[in-house]
Write a protein that holds these residues in place. Structure first.
Motif, short mmCIF file in Angstrom:
data_model
loop_
_atom_site.label_atom_id
_atom_site.label_comp_id
_atom_site.label_asym_id
_atom_site.label_seq_id
_atom_site.Cartn_x
_atom_site.Cartn_y
_atom_site.Cartn_z
N LEU A 157 12.24 27.32 -66.54
CA LEU A 157 12.72 26.80 -65.27
C LEU A 157 12.44 27.85 -64.20
O LEU A 157 12.83 29.01 -64.34
N SER A 158 11.72 27.45 -63.16
CA SER A 158 11.35 28.42 -62.13
C SER A 158 11.35 27.75 -60.76
O SER A 158 11.41 26.53 -60.66
N THR A 159 11.29 28.58 -59.75
CA THR A 159 11.18 28.08 -58.38
C THR A 159 10.25 29.01 -57.61
O THR A 159 10.27 30.22 -57.81
N ASP A 160 9.43 28.42 -56.76
CA ASP A 160 8.59 29.21 -55.87
C ASP A 160 9.45 29.75 -54.75
O ASP A 160 10.32 29.05 -54.23
N THR A 161 9.22 30.99 -54.40
CA THR A 161 10.01 31.63 -53.36
C THR A 161 9.15 32.67 -52.64
O THR A 161 7.99 32.85 -52.98
N LEU A 162 9.74 33.33 -51.68
CA LEU A 162 9.07 34.38 -50.93
C LEU A 162 9.91 35.64 -50.99
O LEU A 162 11.13 35.59 -51.05
N TYR A 163 9.24 36.79 -50.97
CA TYR A 163 9.96 38.04 -50.77
C TYR A 163 9.34 38.72 -49.56
O TYR A 163 8.22 38.40 -49.16
N GLN A 164 10.09 39.62 -48.97
CA GLN A 164 9.64 40.30 -47.76
C GLN A 164 9.42 41.78 -48.07
O GLN A 164 10.25 42.42 -48.69
N ASN B 187 7.38 46.18 -44.42
CA ASN B 187 6.74 45.98 -43.11
C ASN B 187 6.80 44.51 -42.66
O ASN B 187 6.00 44.08 -41.85
N LYS B 188 7.75 43.75 -43.21
CA LYS B 188 8.09 42.38 -42.78
C LYS B 188 7.06 41.32 -43.21
O LYS B 188 7.10 40.19 -42.76
N GLN B 189 6.13 41.66 -44.08
CA GLN B 189 5.18 40.69 -44.59
C GLN B 189 5.89 39.83 -45.64
O GLN B 189 6.63 40.35 -46.48
N ARG B 190 5.66 38.51 -45.60
CA ARG B 190 6.28 37.61 -46.57
C ARG B 190 5.23 37.20 -47.60
O ARG B 190 4.14 36.76 -47.24
N ILE B 191 5.57 37.36 -48.88
CA ILE B 191 4.63 37.12 -49.96
C ILE B 191 5.25 36.17 -50.98
O ILE B 191 6.43 36.29 -51.33
N ALA B 192 4.43 35.26 -51.48
CA ALA B 192 4.89 34.26 -52.45
C ALA B 192 5.11 34.89 -53.82
O ALA B 192 4.37 35.79 -54.24
N THR B 193 6.12 34.40 -54.50
CA THR B 193 6.42 34.82 -55.87
C THR B 193 7.17 33.68 -56.57
O THR B 193 7.36 32.62 -55.99
N LYS B 194 7.61 33.92 -57.78
CA LYS B 194 8.40 32.94 -58.54
C LYS B 194 9.65 33.61 -59.08
O LYS B 194 9.61 34.78 -59.49
N ASP B 195 10.73 32.87 -59.07
CA ASP B 195 11.95 33.29 -59.75
C ASP B 195 12.09 32.43 -60.99
O ASP B 195 11.84 31.22 -60.95
N TYR B 196 12.50 33.05 -62.10
CA TYR B 196 12.69 32.34 -63.36
C TYR B 196 14.16 32.34 -63.70
O TYR B 196 14.87 33.33 -63.49
N PHE B 197 14.63 31.22 -64.25
CA PHE B 197 16.03 31.04 -64.61
C PHE B 197 16.08 30.81 -66.12
O PHE B 197 15.59 29.79 -66.61
N LEU B 198 16.64 31.77 -66.83
CA LEU B 198 16.61 31.75 -68.29
C LEU B 198 18.02 31.61 -68.85
O LEU B 198 18.97 32.14 -68.29
N GLU B 199 18.11 30.90 -69.95
CA GLU B 199 19.37 30.78 -70.67
C GLU B 199 19.12 31.22 -72.09
O GLU B 199 18.22 30.72 -72.76
N PHE B 200 19.91 32.21 -72.54
CA PHE B 200 19.74 32.77 -73.87
C PHE B 200 20.77 32.14 -74.80
O PHE B 200 21.97 32.20 -74.54
N LYS B 201 20.29 31.56 -75.87
CA LYS B 201 21.18 30.98 -76.88
C LYS B 201 21.66 32.11 -77.78
O LYS B 201 20.89 32.98 -78.15
N SER B 202 22.92 32.07 -78.11
CA SER B 202 23.45 33.12 -78.98
C SER B 202 24.30 32.49 -80.06
O SER B 202 24.82 31.39 -79.91
N THR B 203 24.42 33.21 -81.16
CA THR B 203 25.27 32.74 -82.25
C THR B 203 26.71 33.16 -82.04
O THR B 203 27.61 32.61 -82.63
N ASP C 178 17.06 38.37 -52.11
CA ASP C 178 16.49 38.24 -50.77
C ASP C 178 16.32 39.59 -50.07
O ASP C 178 15.45 39.73 -49.21
N GLU C 179 17.13 40.57 -50.40
CA GLU C 179 17.09 41.85 -49.70
C GLU C 179 16.31 42.93 -50.44
O GLU C 179 16.34 44.09 -50.04
N PHE C 180 15.62 42.58 -51.51
CA PHE C 180 14.73 43.53 -52.17
C PHE C 180 13.48 43.67 -51.31
O PHE C 180 12.82 42.70 -50.98
N ARG C 181 13.17 44.89 -50.89
CA ARG C 181 12.05 45.15 -49.97
C ARG C 181 11.13 46.24 -50.52
O ARG C 181 11.39 47.43 -50.37
N PRO C 182 10.03 45.85 -51.19
CA PRO C 182 9.09 46.88 -51.62
C PRO C 182 8.22 47.33 -50.44
O PRO C 182 8.12 46.64 -49.43
#
Length: 191
Positions: free
Chosen positions: A108-115, A118-134, A186-190
């Motif tokens: 499960l993922s969603t397309d998103t942007l990070y900044q 120097n304020k440039q916006r770049i496309a990336t993906k976020d992944y949503f994972l669920e770990f099954k456990s015993t 949203d506030e991670f800025r490389p």
């Protein structure tokens, strides 16, 4: 007059007793080439990964707030190690995705942007994972991988994630879209 003072004092006491669990702060990591907004003071750990007979520096900054671990992992490759980036990134992603029994394509993922800084916006993906456990603890995670060229023509590989170690109230994508989590991403800025 004394009664008004008592009311003001009681209100002041109640406000201090209701302090929020999240203490947002900007963390500057010039050695790792980013700034980020953490919900508390992160711990910093450094180690060296052994990969294809080479030593690769990795830094982890993380903070635990109740059932959540907010973390940023940085792997720094020199310009001579740049050819390792695709396979190393594939291995990093595979380790997490295999634990969740999904692939990069089926997660499960969603397309998103990070900044960038120097304020440039770049496309990336976020992944949503669920770990099954015993066991009794269910875990879910929102994770993002970013690669960037470092000033010395090397490469940084970032893994930004929040691991939630308790049952989520709703599906992972909706759960991690709450402000307490989206601020961190949203506030991670490389550089």
């Amino acid at each position: 007059m004394l009664q008004k003072f008592g009311v003001v004092l009681a209100l002041a006491f109640l406000l201090t007793a209701c302090s929020p669990k999240l203490d947002w702060r900007t963390v500057q990591s010039p050695q790792e080439g980013y700034s980020a907004l953490f919900p508390g003071k992160p711990e910093k750990m450094e180690r060296r990964l052994s990969y294809v007979n080479q030593e690769i520096p990795q830094t982890l900054e993380a903070v635990k707030i109740e059932d959540d671990i907010y973390s940023i992992s940085t792997i720094r490759l020199s310009k001579d190690q740049a050819t390792l980036v695709p396979k190393l990134l594939e291995q990093l992603q595979g380790n997490l995705l295999n634990r969740a029994n999904v692939s990069l394509e089926s997660a499960l993922s969603t397309d998103t942007l990070y900044q960038t800084a120097n304020k440039q916006r770049i496309a990336t993906k976020d992944y949503f994972l669920e770990f099954k456990s015993t066991g009794a603890v269910e875990q879910s995670m929102r994770v993002r991988w970013i690669t960037r060229i470092a000033p010395n023509n090397g490469t940084w590989i970032y893994q930004i994630s929040v691991l939630h170690a308790a049952p989520a109230r709703v599906d992972a994508k909706q759960f991690f879209s709450e402000e307490a989590y989206s601020n961190f991403f949203d506030e991670f800025r490389p550089e």
